[in-house]
Motif scaffolding. Structure first.
Motif, PDB file in Angstrom:
ATOM      1  N   MET A 286      14.775  -7.004  37.434  1.00  0.00           N
ATOM      2  CA  MET A 286      13.385  -6.634  37.133  1.00  0.00           C
ATOM      3  C   MET A 286      12.414  -7.509  37.889  1.00  0.00           C
ATOM      4  SD  MET A 286      13.042  -8.259  33.279  1.00  0.00           S
ATOM      5  CE  MET A 286      14.795  -8.133  32.924  1.00  0.00           C
ATOM      6  N   VAL A 287      11.206  -7.003  37.995  1.00  0.00           N
ATOM      7  CA  VAL A 287      10.051  -7.778  38.432  1.00  0.00           C
ATOM      8  C   VAL A 287       9.079  -7.767  37.263  1.00  0.00           C
ATOM      9  CG1 VAL A 287       8.133  -7.961  40.055  1.00  0.00           C
ATOM     10  CG2 VAL A 287      10.386  -7.167  40.855  1.00  0.00           C
ATOM     11  N   ILE A 288       8.751  -8.952  36.767  1.00  0.00           N
ATOM     12  CA  ILE A 288       7.844  -9.083  35.622  1.00  0.00           C
ATOM     13  C   ILE A 288       6.430  -9.303  36.137  1.00  0.00           C
ATOM     14  CG2 ILE A 288       7.242 -10.503  33.623  1.00  0.00           C
ATOM     15  CD1 ILE A 288      10.227 -11.177  33.359  1.00  0.00           C
ATOM     16  N   ALA A 289       5.493  -8.568  35.579  1.00  0.00           N
ATOM     17  CA  ALA A 289       4.097  -8.713  35.991  1.00  0.00           C
ATOM     18  C   ALA A 289       3.202  -8.725  34.768  1.00  0.00           C
ATOM     19  CB  ALA A 289       3.691  -7.575  36.925  1.00  0.00           C
ATOM     20  N   TYR A 290       2.029  -9.326  34.927  1.00  0.00           N
ATOM     21  CA  TYR A 290       1.042  -9.277  33.849  1.00  0.00           C
ATOM     22  C   TYR A 290      -0.343  -9.536  34.408  1.00  0.00           C
ATOM     23  CZ  TYR A 290       0.122  -8.810  28.911  1.00  0.00           C
ATOM     24  OH  TYR A 290      -0.270  -8.313  27.695  1.00  0.00           O
ATOM     25  N   ARG A 291      -1.297  -8.826  33.824  1.00  0.00           N
ATOM     26  CA  ARG A 291      -2.716  -9.025  34.120  1.00  0.00           C
ATOM     27  C   ARG A 291      -3.493  -8.902  32.827  1.00  0.00           C
ATOM     28  NH1 ARG A 291      -4.403  -5.394  39.420  1.00  0.00           N
ATOM     29  NH2 ARG A 291      -3.836  -6.887  41.041  1.00  0.00           N
ATOM     30  N   MET A 292      -4.561  -9.635  32.711  1.00  0.00           N
ATOM     31  CA  MET A 292      -5.434  -9.529  31.543  1.00  0.00           C
ATOM     32  C   MET A 292      -6.855  -9.881  31.974  1.00  0.00           C
ATOM     33  SD  MET A 292      -4.372 -13.019  29.451  1.00  0.00           S
ATOM     34  CE  MET A 292      -2.704 -12.463  29.194  1.00  0.00           C
ATOM     35  N   HIS A 293      -7.781  -9.840  31.036  1.00  0.00           N
ATOM     36  CA  HIS A 293      -9.159 -10.217  31.346  1.00  0.00           C
ATOM     37  C   HIS A 293      -9.171 -11.650  31.885  1.00  0.00           C
ATOM     38  CE1 HIS A 293     -13.373 -11.327  30.698  1.00  0.00           C
ATOM     39  NE2 HIS A 293     -13.613 -10.033  30.757  1.00  0.00           N
ATOM     40  N   PRO A 294      -9.957 -11.928  32.919  1.00  0.00           N
ATOM     41  CA  PRO A 294      -9.938 -13.271  33.529  1.00  0.00           C
ATOM     42  C   PRO A 294     -10.202 -14.405  32.538  1.00  0.00           C
ATOM     43  CG  PRO A 294     -11.094 -11.740  34.957  1.00  0.00           C
ATOM     44  CD  PRO A 294     -10.807 -10.993  33.686  1.00  0.00           C
ATOM     45  N   LEU A 295     -11.104 -14.200  31.573  1.00  0.00           N
ATOM     46  CA  LEU A 295     -11.372 -15.250  30.593  1.00  0.00           C
ATOM     47  C   LEU A 295     -10.136 -15.503  29.736  1.00  0.00           C
ATOM     48  CD1 LEU A 295     -13.196 -17.210  29.096  1.00  0.00           C
ATOM     49  CD2 LEU A 295     -14.050 -15.279  27.729  1.00  0.00           C
ATOM     50  N   PHE A 319      13.992 -19.270  36.744  1.00  0.00           N
ATOM     51  CA  PHE A 319      13.370 -18.069  37.296  1.00  0.00           C
ATOM     52  C   PHE A 319      14.481 -17.141  37.789  1.00  0.00           C
ATOM     53  CE2 PHE A 319       9.547 -20.765  37.558  1.00  0.00           C
ATOM     54  CZ  PHE A 319       8.608 -19.888  37.029  1.00  0.00           C
ATOM     55  N   VAL A 320      15.163 -16.492  36.858  1.00  0.00           N
ATOM     56  CA  VAL A 320      16.241 -15.583  37.245  1.00  0.00           C
ATOM     57  C   VAL A 320      15.687 -14.270  37.783  1.00  0.00           C
ATOM     58  CG1 VAL A 320      17.935 -16.607  35.685  1.00  0.00           C
ATOM     59  CG2 VAL A 320      16.495 -14.738  34.862  1.00  0.00           C
ATOM     60  N   VAL A 321      14.457 -13.941  37.400  1.00  0.00           N
ATOM     61  CA  VAL A 321      13.774 -12.759  37.945  1.00  0.00           C
ATOM     62  C   VAL A 321      12.354 -13.185  38.302  1.00  0.00           C
ATOM     63  CG1 VAL A 321      15.150 -11.092  36.653  1.00  0.00           C
ATOM     64  CG2 VAL A 321      13.041 -11.957  35.655  1.00  0.00           C
ATOM     65  N   PRO A 322      11.752 -12.534  39.296  1.00  0.00           N
ATOM     66  CA  PRO A 322      10.404 -12.944  39.721  1.00  0.00           C
ATOM     67  C   PRO A 322       9.335 -12.582  38.701  1.00  0.00           C
ATOM     68  CG  PRO A 322      11.159 -11.044  40.991  1.00  0.00           C
ATOM     69  CD  PRO A 322      12.322 -11.497  40.167  1.00  0.00           C
ATOM     70  N   GLU A 323       8.319 -13.449  38.632  1.00  0.00           N
ATOM     71  CA  GLU A 323       7.134 -13.206  37.819  1.00  0.00           C
ATOM     72  C   GLU A 323       5.916 -13.183  38.734  1.00  0.00           C
ATOM     73  OE1 GLU A 323       6.789 -16.239  34.866  1.00  0.00           O
ATOM     74  OE2 GLU A 323       8.643 -15.697  33.835  1.00  0.00           O
ATOM     75  N   LEU A 324       5.123 -12.132  38.644  1.00  0.00           N
ATOM     76  CA  LEU A 324       3.885 -12.018  39.408  1.00  0.00           C
ATOM     77  C   LEU A 324       2.754 -11.813  38.406  1.00  0.00           C
ATOM     78  CD1 LEU A 324       5.260  -9.763  42.264  1.00  0.00           C
ATOM     79  CD2 LEU A 324       4.596 -12.168  42.448  1.00  0.00           C
ATOM     80  N   LEU A 325       1.910 -12.806  38.270  1.00  0.00           N
ATOM     81  CA  LEU A 325       0.936 -12.837  37.196  1.00  0.00           C
ATOM     82  C   LEU A 325      -0.488 -12.870  37.735  1.00  0.00           C
ATOM     83  CD1 LEU A 325       2.747 -15.571  35.066  1.00  0.00           C
ATOM     84  CD2 LEU A 325       3.060 -13.087  34.939  1.00  0.00           C
ATOM     85  N   GLN A 326      -1.356 -12.149  37.053  1.00  0.00           N
ATOM     86  CA  GLN A 326      -2.796 -12.111  37.319  1.00  0.00           C
ATOM     87  C   GLN A 326      -3.080 -11.827  38.792  1.00  0.00           C
ATOM     88  OE1 GLN A 326      -4.391 -11.872  34.659  1.00  0.00           O
ATOM     89  NE2 GLN A 326      -6.529 -12.109  35.184  1.00  0.00           N
ATOM     90  N   ASP A 327      -3.709 -12.725  39.518  1.00  0.00           N
ATOM     91  CA  ASP A 327      -4.100 -12.437  40.900  1.00  0.00           C
ATOM     92  C   ASP A 327      -2.893 -12.251  41.817  1.00  0.00           C
ATOM     93  OD1 ASP A 327      -6.735 -12.633  40.131  1.00  0.00           O
ATOM     94  OD2 ASP A 327      -6.959 -14.716  40.781  1.00  0.00           O
TER      95      ASP A 327
END
Length: 384
Positions: A286-295, A319-327
């Motif tokens: 998997m590739v894990i991602a997350y985005r939320m309000h900047p504040l 880090f067995v799978v990549p995490e791509l967060l916010q920006d």
């Protein structure tokens, strides 16, 4: 003892699943048990009397989104508290949703109602100050992960490790062929599952990047089939976003059925949350991602205690799978990381095998008779 009167509050789809499995254990112990409060469709299937639906508690982020909905959440909690104090259940069980449940539990406990919290808040990952609130609120905590009871004991909080119910729901060796037949997918084609979240705000922040990434993946490898499991309330929005990108005929959308989708796929691009643990139990790269309000993001980052955000990485402590967060969660980065897993299937199969072995060991560590262990713990609390 006679069948207890149980009040429960479960928020969101993951809490609904956990609570339904807990109800299974309570009903096996006390067939006439009565349960009511806030719950979802899985709980209602087990006879739960839902005074409000669980999706009314679904919020996204750390502060901004919660503040926008605070008045409605406070009104629900006030009405629920008043009703529970009048009817006085034998035990109140808060299932996850700590921002809603812990305060309610504290009020009920102060009034003499026995309280249990199911799912230890992730004080080991962020917001460690919550431990004081847990101690005031819950007489007992039912823990999903084996290291949590010892951590809570350091703070004088009684707890029981009951395993993770999903480890028993999801088979150790998923039947990919059967899942593909059920979903009408080719047995031979590579399949990507896109899971941009189960909340409206998650879909708002994540779906555009996920579907832009899907377009890039389709351009790079036409053979990859794509599928999205969507909650009924979110399906129209997801279909609209796909059609706006010319992906309406490329990406298959199914209503619910997320477990079938994860069983059927080869790789998943997935929002951080309980679904990532489900994907790990299905042994899927998997590739894990997350985005939320900047504040919300800035506030959360200040309280983060570990370098990992995704549950598979936290539990494997790597880090067995990549995490791509916010920006960092750009369409280009998401597409590139996802395509690397597809390339690994043919060019580096040992990498996939090693990941599957790691996830299988994790699966074994979480596999317990959760309904029975949870019912045992609750019975001890009731007879005290």
């Amino acid at each position: 003892m006679t069948a207890p009167r149980v009040a429960m509050v479960a928020g969101e789809a993951s809490g609904d699943l956990l609570a339904s499995l807990l109800l299974q254990g309570l009903q096996a112990r006390w067939p006439a048990v009565a349960a009511h409060g806030i719950g979802g469709p899985r709980m209602r299937e087990r006879g739960f009397d839902a005074w409000w639906p669980s999706d009314r508690l679904a919020v996204h982020g750390y502060s901004f989104e919660v503040l926008r909905r605070l008045a409605g959440l406070v009104a629900i909690r006030r009405a629920l508290r008043s009703r529970l104090l009048r009817e006085r259940p034998d035990v109140f069980i808060g299932v996850d949703a700590p921002d809603f449940n812990l305060g309610l539990e504290a009020d009920l406990r102060a009034a003499g109602v026995k309280t249990v919290h199911f799912v230890c808040p992730s004080i080991w990952a962020w917001r460690p100050e919550r431990v004081e609130k847990i101690r005031r609120s819950a007489e007992h905590v039912l823990c999903l992960f084996p290291f949590e009871p010892a951590l809570l004991a350091q703070h004088g909080i009684a707890a029981t490790y009951v395993g993770h119910p999903l480890a028993n729901v999801i088979p150790r060796v998923p039947d990919q062929a059967a899942a593909r037949r059920a979903l009408g997918l080719s047995q031979d084609a590579p399949v990507l599952a896109l899971l941009p979240g189960s909340r409206r705000a998650e879909v708002h922040y994540l779906a555009p990047a996920f579907f832009d990434a899907a377009a890039l993946i389709h351009q790079a490898q036409h053979a990859i089939k794509m599928i999205v499991p969507a909650l009924p309330a979110l399906r129209a929005r997801i279909v609209q976003q796909l059609e706006a990108r010319g992906l309406g005929a490329v990406v298959q959308v199914v209503e619910g059925r997320s477990h079938e989708v994860l069983a059927a796929c080869d790789v998943t691009l997935i929002a951080s949350g309980t679904a990532t643990l489900e994907a790990a139990l299905f042994k899927r790269p998997m590739v894990i991602a997350y985005r939320m309000h900047p504040l919300s993001w800035r506030l959360m980052r200040r309280k983060q205690l570990q370098p990992w955000v995704g549950l598979p990485n936290i539990l494997c402590r790597d880090f067995v799978v990549p995490e791509l967060l916010q920006d960092a969660a750009t369409p280009q980065a998401l597409a590139a990381a996802t395509l690397q897993w597809f390339d690994a299937r043919t060019q580096a199969p040992d990498t996939i095998h090693a990941l599957v072995q790691r996830f299988d060991a994790l699966h074994q560590s979480l596999q317990r008779n959760t309904p029975q262990l949870a019912a045992d713990a609750i019975e001890k609390i009731l007879v005290r």
